[in-house]
Structure formats: structure tokens, C-alpha cells
Scaffold this motif. Structure first.
Motif, PDB file in Angstrom:
ATOM      1  N   GLY A 136     -11.080 -73.715  29.815  1.00  0.00           N
ATOM      2  CA  GLY A 136     -11.021 -72.380  29.234  1.00  0.00           C
ATOM      3  C   GLY A 136     -10.313 -72.421  27.897  1.00  0.00           C
ATOM      4  O   GLY A 136      -9.203 -72.947  27.803  1.00  0.00           O
ATOM      5  N   ARG A 137     -10.964 -71.904  26.840  1.00  0.00           N
ATOM      6  CA  ARG A 137     -10.364 -71.831  25.513  1.00  0.00           C
ATOM      7  C   ARG A 137      -9.947 -70.397  25.198  1.00  0.00           C
ATOM      8  O   ARG A 137     -10.614 -69.450  25.632  1.00  0.00           O
ATOM      9  CB  ARG A 137     -11.358 -72.307  24.436  1.00  0.00           C
ATOM     10  CG  ARG A 137     -11.610 -73.803  24.387  1.00  0.00           C
ATOM     11  CD  ARG A 137     -12.599 -74.280  25.432  1.00  0.00           C
ATOM     12  NE  ARG A 137     -13.913 -73.656  25.307  1.00  0.00           N
ATOM     13  CZ  ARG A 137     -14.930 -74.163  24.578  1.00  0.00           C
ATOM     14  NH1 ARG A 137     -14.765 -75.301  23.931  1.00  0.00           N
ATOM     15  NH2 ARG A 137     -16.111 -73.555  24.531  1.00  0.00           N
ATOM     16  N   PHE A 138      -8.851 -70.250  24.478  1.00  0.00           N
ATOM     17  CA  PHE A 138      -8.327 -68.935  24.104  1.00  0.00           C
ATOM     18  C   PHE A 138      -8.271 -68.824  22.584  1.00  0.00           C
ATOM     19  O   PHE A 138      -7.876 -69.764  21.889  1.00  0.00           O
ATOM     20  CB  PHE A 138      -6.924 -68.720  24.686  1.00  0.00           C
ATOM     21  CG  PHE A 138      -6.898 -68.624  26.181  1.00  0.00           C
ATOM     22  CD1 PHE A 138      -6.949 -67.393  26.821  1.00  0.00           C
ATOM     23  CD2 PHE A 138      -6.843 -69.774  26.959  1.00  0.00           C
ATOM     24  CE1 PHE A 138      -6.928 -67.298  28.202  1.00  0.00           C
ATOM     25  CE2 PHE A 138      -6.817 -69.699  28.350  1.00  0.00           C
ATOM     26  CZ  PHE A 138      -6.866 -68.461  28.969  1.00  0.00           C
ATOM     27  N   LEU A 139      -8.648 -67.647  22.091  1.00  0.00           N
ATOM     28  CA  LEU A 139      -8.578 -67.358  20.668  1.00  0.00           C
ATOM     29  C   LEU A 139      -7.548 -66.264  20.418  1.00  0.00           C
ATOM     30  O   LEU A 139      -7.527 -65.241  21.117  1.00  0.00           O
ATOM     31  CB  LEU A 139      -9.935 -66.903  20.129  1.00  0.00           C
ATOM     32  CG  LEU A 139     -11.097 -67.891  20.246  1.00  0.00           C
ATOM     33  CD1 LEU A 139     -12.326 -67.321  19.539  1.00  0.00           C
ATOM     34  CD2 LEU A 139     -10.741 -69.254  19.689  1.00  0.00           C
ATOM     35  N   ALA A 140      -6.696 -66.476  19.424  1.00  0.00           N
ATOM     36  CA  ALA A 140      -5.696 -65.479  19.051  1.00  0.00           C
ATOM     37  C   ALA A 140      -6.325 -64.383  18.208  1.00  0.00           C
ATOM     38  O   ALA A 140      -7.234 -64.645  17.414  1.00  0.00           O
ATOM     39  CB  ALA A 140      -4.559 -66.142  18.291  1.00  0.00           C
ATOM     40  N   TRP A 141      -5.850 -63.153  18.382  1.00  0.00           N
ATOM     41  CA  TRP A 141      -6.290 -62.022  17.575  1.00  0.00           C
ATOM     42  C   TRP A 141      -5.251 -61.758  16.500  1.00  0.00           C
ATOM     43  O   TRP A 141      -4.067 -61.585  16.788  1.00  0.00           O
ATOM     44  CB  TRP A 141      -6.481 -60.787  18.438  1.00  0.00           C
ATOM     45  CG  TRP A 141      -6.838 -59.551  17.662  1.00  0.00           C
ATOM     46  CD1 TRP A 141      -6.031 -58.491  17.361  1.00  0.00           C
ATOM     47  CD2 TRP A 141      -8.108 -59.277  17.047  1.00  0.00           C
ATOM     48  NE1 TRP A 141      -6.712 -57.566  16.618  1.00  0.00           N
ATOM     49  CE2 TRP A 141      -8.000 -58.021  16.410  1.00  0.00           C
ATOM     50  CE3 TRP A 141      -9.316 -59.963  16.983  1.00  0.00           C
ATOM     51  CZ2 TRP A 141      -9.048 -57.445  15.722  1.00  0.00           C
ATOM     52  CZ3 TRP A 141     -10.368 -59.388  16.293  1.00  0.00           C
ATOM     53  CH2 TRP A 141     -10.234 -58.145  15.674  1.00  0.00           C
ATOM     54  N   MET A 184      -9.765 -78.002  20.447  1.00  0.00           N
ATOM     55  CA  MET A 184     -10.374 -76.697  20.206  1.00  0.00           C
ATOM     56  C   MET A 184     -11.379 -76.780  19.067  1.00  0.00           C
ATOM     57  O   MET A 184     -10.995 -77.041  17.919  1.00  0.00           O
ATOM     58  CB  MET A 184      -9.295 -75.673  19.851  1.00  0.00           C
ATOM     59  CG  MET A 184      -8.331 -75.354  20.971  1.00  0.00           C
ATOM     60  SD  MET A 184      -9.027 -74.189  22.160  1.00  0.00           S
ATOM     61  CE  MET A 184      -9.063 -72.688  21.183  1.00  0.00           C
ATOM     62  N   PRO A 185     -12.671 -76.580  19.328  1.00  0.00           N
ATOM     63  CA  PRO A 185     -13.638 -76.548  18.224  1.00  0.00           C
ATOM     64  C   PRO A 185     -13.422 -75.311  17.360  1.00  0.00           C
ATOM     65  O   PRO A 185     -12.903 -74.293  17.814  1.00  0.00           O
ATOM     66  CB  PRO A 185     -14.983 -76.496  18.944  1.00  0.00           C
ATOM     67  CG  PRO A 185     -14.688 -75.905  20.278  1.00  0.00           C
ATOM     68  CD  PRO A 185     -13.299 -76.366  20.638  1.00  0.00           C
ATOM     69  N   GLY A 186     -13.841 -75.398  16.119  1.00  0.00           N
ATOM     70  CA  GLY A 186     -13.596 -74.297  15.192  1.00  0.00           C
ATOM     71  C   GLY A 186     -14.674 -73.244  15.158  1.00  0.00           C
ATOM     72  O   GLY A 186     -14.581 -72.291  14.382  1.00  0.00           O
ATOM     73  N   ASP A 187     -15.708 -73.375  15.992  1.00  0.00           N
ATOM     74  CA  ASP A 187     -16.853 -72.463  15.909  1.00  0.00           C
ATOM     75  C   ASP A 187     -16.947 -71.518  17.103  1.00  0.00           C
ATOM     76  O   ASP A 187     -18.028 -71.050  17.451  1.00  0.00           O
ATOM     77  CB  ASP A 187     -18.144 -73.263  15.793  1.00  0.00           C
ATOM     78  CG  ASP A 187     -18.365 -74.201  16.980  1.00  0.00           C
ATOM     79  OD1 ASP A 187     -17.449 -74.335  17.817  1.00  0.00           O
ATOM     80  OD2 ASP A 187     -19.455 -74.796  17.066  1.00  0.00           O
ATOM     81  N   TYR A 235      -5.260 -71.967  22.122  1.00  0.00           N
ATOM     82  CA  TYR A 235      -4.970 -73.069  23.037  1.00  0.00           C
ATOM     83  C   TYR A 235      -6.074 -73.150  24.080  1.00  0.00           C
ATOM     84  O   TYR A 235      -6.916 -72.263  24.200  1.00  0.00           O
ATOM     85  CB  TYR A 235      -3.602 -72.898  23.705  1.00  0.00           C
ATOM     86  CG  TYR A 235      -3.478 -71.686  24.610  1.00  0.00           C
ATOM     87  CD1 TYR A 235      -3.680 -71.777  25.979  1.00  0.00           C
ATOM     88  CD2 TYR A 235      -3.146 -70.434  24.086  1.00  0.00           C
ATOM     89  CE1 TYR A 235      -3.558 -70.672  26.808  1.00  0.00           C
ATOM     90  CE2 TYR A 235      -3.020 -69.320  24.894  1.00  0.00           C
ATOM     91  CZ  TYR A 235      -3.230 -69.453  26.260  1.00  0.00           C
ATOM     92  OH  TYR A 235      -3.115 -68.343  27.081  1.00  0.00           O
ATOM     93  N   ALA A 236      -6.050 -74.245  24.851  1.00  0.00           N
ATOM     94  CA  ALA A 236      -7.043 -74.457  25.902  1.00  0.00           C
ATOM     95  C   ALA A 236      -6.348 -74.946  27.159  1.00  0.00           C
ATOM     96  O   ALA A 236      -5.257 -75.533  27.101  1.00  0.00           O
ATOM     97  CB  ALA A 236      -8.099 -75.470  25.457  1.00  0.00           C
ATOM     98  N   GLY A 237      -6.966 -74.689  28.299  1.00  0.00           N
ATOM     99  CA  GLY A 237      -6.428 -75.145  29.580  1.00  0.00           C
ATOM    100  C   GLY A 237      -7.551 -75.592  30.492  1.00  0.00           C
ATOM    101  O   GLY A 237      -8.720 -75.245  30.296  1.00  0.00           O
TER     102      GLY A 237
END
Length: 375
Positions: A232-237, A284-287, A312-314
Motif C-alpha cells: 500500500g502506497r500513501f500520498l501526502a496532500w 515509491m514511483p513518482g507517477d 510512504y509505503a507499507g
């Protein structure tokens, strides 16, 4: 020479620490073996920190049985210890009438498993709570929230150490023999191995739990089922969060990163998504922003994907894979495999943070040990 310890716990994730705490509070001598240099380096520090209400799991499953009692305990524990936590509430938006029917089923199912506070809101009711959220209606779970998992792990560690438990960092269980008694091999940071005998061994090593289970001579292989890795990848807002509550869409929108969560500091993030992988890899890929934004737009059309950035990713260990749908934890004790004093925990993911205290008491029950009453 073989060292002797009464109880050994493998793993200092939140579940391992909760189990060590419970054993130490029950008056047992406890040593915790951790292959990393600090507590919670893996799954426990790479999740969304949500405290779940307990209505999303199959009735009768271990996850369903332990989640709600664990949630009630974690809120009390955090409030009594001053551990940062926020009962934000959660909304599960429906895109159409079909999904509203699914959510109504969750509300009814929640009442059957001891989660009575769920309510189904219409679009106007949702707008009163979250004006930016667009949907046909939503399930509202006011009991759901977030917790500072690092502070929580430190508290569990402190409770265990106050009762005499010790932690051996940079140490890994490399194998063992459980045919007549429990004898383990533990490697230190220098690679040297120590033979250790114990009466109780709890394998709560998370991502490494199956490897340990397979290394125990005398344990039947069926008690070490395959573990699948759910990345699971997480993106910050960036900027002010669009919502004040957790937002969790259904189906593919969730799997594509559409869930919104606030952390303890009030920072917003989206994710995690769900990708099945074969190895632990946190890169974490950038796309990802376009993928996540597509899922988010189902309930927030105004999302600006330029404000999403990799966070981050887990990895969630699961004993069921992509073809099996929703499964359960795999926890086996002496009554299952016939080895006195041994408990293996495999596939402990959501709601592991929420249920850790209840799961710890469940493990003690499998060992025939009475948990100490909470202070």
C-alpha cells in the motif's frame, strides 16, 4: 551452552509488544527478539494509524471478534495515558443506489456484531458534515479514528519493561526444534548464534513470521501457510485538508488509493492503494498521483493532483491472496498443532493496531495463561 528463558516473543511490532506486555503483566519472564534495531520498523510504522470500529469483517472471524473490544480498550488506554488519538469519525460514500444498498447491509451487519452507532446518511446529511464530499449518501461511523502508533508502541514497550521484560534488538530467530520442547537458534548482529530454550514461544514476527514457522523442526508445514504481500502506497496532500473525517470509498476506488485519512497532526493523506507483490520493497514511483486522483474524483471532483506527492509505503502480510477476497488472520496454538507453549501468528494486518490488546489476551488464552486485569 543453551540459555533458558521462560517466554520468548519474536517481533516488536504493535502486536508483539502487546503480547510481551500481557505476558509480563501476567508475571512471566519475557524476552522479545527483534531483528531490526528499533521497535515497529515494518508494518506497524507503515500503516494508516486508523482505529477501526469493527464492522467490516466476516461475522465469527477472529478479526471481527477482537476488533471492537480492542477498539474500546485502545480508546480507554490512550485517554488514560495521554497518548495522542482523535476520534474523527469515518464516512463511506456511495456513488449510486446499488452502493447505498451495500452500505445499508453494513449498517445492519454492524448491529449484529456489536457496532450499534453506524448510520446511513443521505446526500444532504453528508453535505452537512463534509460540504466538499459528493455522493448519493454515505455510511457514518463516529467511533472510528486515528492514533499515534509510535507513541502507542512506546507505551506498550514501557509497560512490558516495567514488569521486567527485555528486548534483544538486532537479533533474529533463525530456526528451532519443537519436537520435545522448544529450542531456538537466535543470531545476533555479528552473525553468531545462541541456543535458547523456552517454555513459551510466540511468533509475532509480522513479515518474517512464516519464515520462522517454516524453520521450526517438528511443526507441520500446514501451520505455516503461504503469506501474500499486499503493498500500500500513501500520498501526502499539500495544503489544508479537504475533509475533517476519514473518507473510504468502496471497491476499486479504495484499491486505487482513494481513501482519505488525517494523521494526529492534522495532515491529510490519501491511500493506501493495493498492489500484490512478491517481495518487500518500499520504493515509491513518482507517477501515482494520476491513479489516486482518478479514484478520489469519484467523491471529490475538485481534487488537484499536483498537490499529491509520494509519502510512504507499507506491506500488509495476508494469508489470503488476490483470488480469495477477504480472509482472516491465521493464529495457531497448542490445541491446533500439538506443540505445548507455541503460538504462531501469520497474516496479522488490519485491524492489528486496533485489536492488539485483545489479540494479546487471546494468545494468552491459547497458552492457558490468565491475563492480568488492566490497571
Amino acid at each position: 551452552m543453551t540459555e533458558t528463558v521462560e517466554c520468548i516473543v519474536a517481533g516488536t511490532g504493535i502486536v508483539g509488544l502487546a503480547i510481551a506486555r500481557a505476558l509480563a503483566r501476567a508475571g512471566r519472564e519475557v524476552v522479545v527478539v527483534e531483528r531490526n534495531a528499533w521497535i515497529g520498523n515494518e508494518t506497524s510504522s507503515r500503516n494508516n494509524e486508523v482505529v477501526h470500529a469493527g464492522f467490516l469483517y466476516a461475522p465469527g472471524s477472529l478479526r471481527a471478534r477482537l476488533c471492537r473490544p480492542g477498539a474500546e480498550r485502545i480508546w480507554r488506554y490512550c485517554e488514560s495515558r495521554g497518548i495522542p488519538c482523535r476520534r474523527l469519525g469515518k464516512l463511506m460514500p456511495a456513488a449510486d443506489e446499488t452502493e447505498l444498498g451495500l452500505l445499508a447491509g453494513l449498517v445492519e451487519g454492524g448491529r449484529r456484531v456489536g457496532v450499534p452507532e453506524l448510520e446511513l446518511l443521505d446526500a444532504a446529511g453528508v453535505a452537512r458534515l463534509e460540504p466538499a464530499l459528493r455522493c448519493a449518501g454515505a455510511l457514518h461511523s463516529p467511533f472510528t479514528g486515528v492514533v499515534d502508533t509510535h507513541a502507542l508502541m512506546l507505551a506498550y514497550r514501557g509497560d512490558a519493561e516495567d514488569r521486567g521484560a527485555m528486548i534483544a534488538f538486532s537479533s533474529a530467530v533463525t530456526g528451532g526444534d519443537v519436537r520435545d520442547s522448544i529450542r531456538l537458534r537466535v543470531a545476533g548482529a555479528d552473525g553468531g548464534e545462541t541456543a535458547v530454550a523456552c517454555r513459551v514461544f510466540v511468533n509475532a514476527a509480522g513479515l518474517g513470521a512464516r519464515r520462522i514457522a517454516l524453520s521450526l523442526t517438528g511443526l507441520a508445514p500446514r501451520f505455516a501457510p503461504r503469506v501474500h504481500y499486499a503493498l500500500g502506497r500513501f500520498l501526502a496532500w499539500s495544503g489544508r485538508p479537504p475533509f475533517g473525517r476519514i473518507v473510504v470509498p468502496l471497491g476499486d476506488r479504495l484499491a486505487n488509493g482513494g481513501a482519505f485519512t488525517l494523521d494526529i497532526a492534522g495532515r491529510g493523506k490519501f491511500g493506501g492503494d493495493l498492489v500484490w507483490v512478491d517481495e518487500v520493497d518500499y520504493r515509491m514511483p513518482g507517477d501515482l498521483a494520476a491513479k489516486f486522483a482518478g479514484a478520489i474524483r469519484s467523491y471529490w471532483p475538485e481534487v488537484d493532483e499536483s498537490r499529491l506527492s509520494p509519502d510512504y509505503a507499507g506491506i500488509r502480510p495476508r494469508t489470503w491472496g488476490p483470488e480469495a477476497g477477504n480472509g482472516d488472520w491465521t493464529v495457531s496454538g497448542p490445541a491446533d498443532h500439538g506443540v505445548p507453549g507455541l503460538v504462531n501468528l501469520l497474516g496479522i494486518e488490519t485491524p492489528g493496531v486496533t485489536a492488539a490488546l485483545s489479540l494479546a489476551d487471546h494468545v494468552l488464552g491459547l497458552l492457558g495463561i490468565a491475563p492480568a486485569p488492566e490497571d
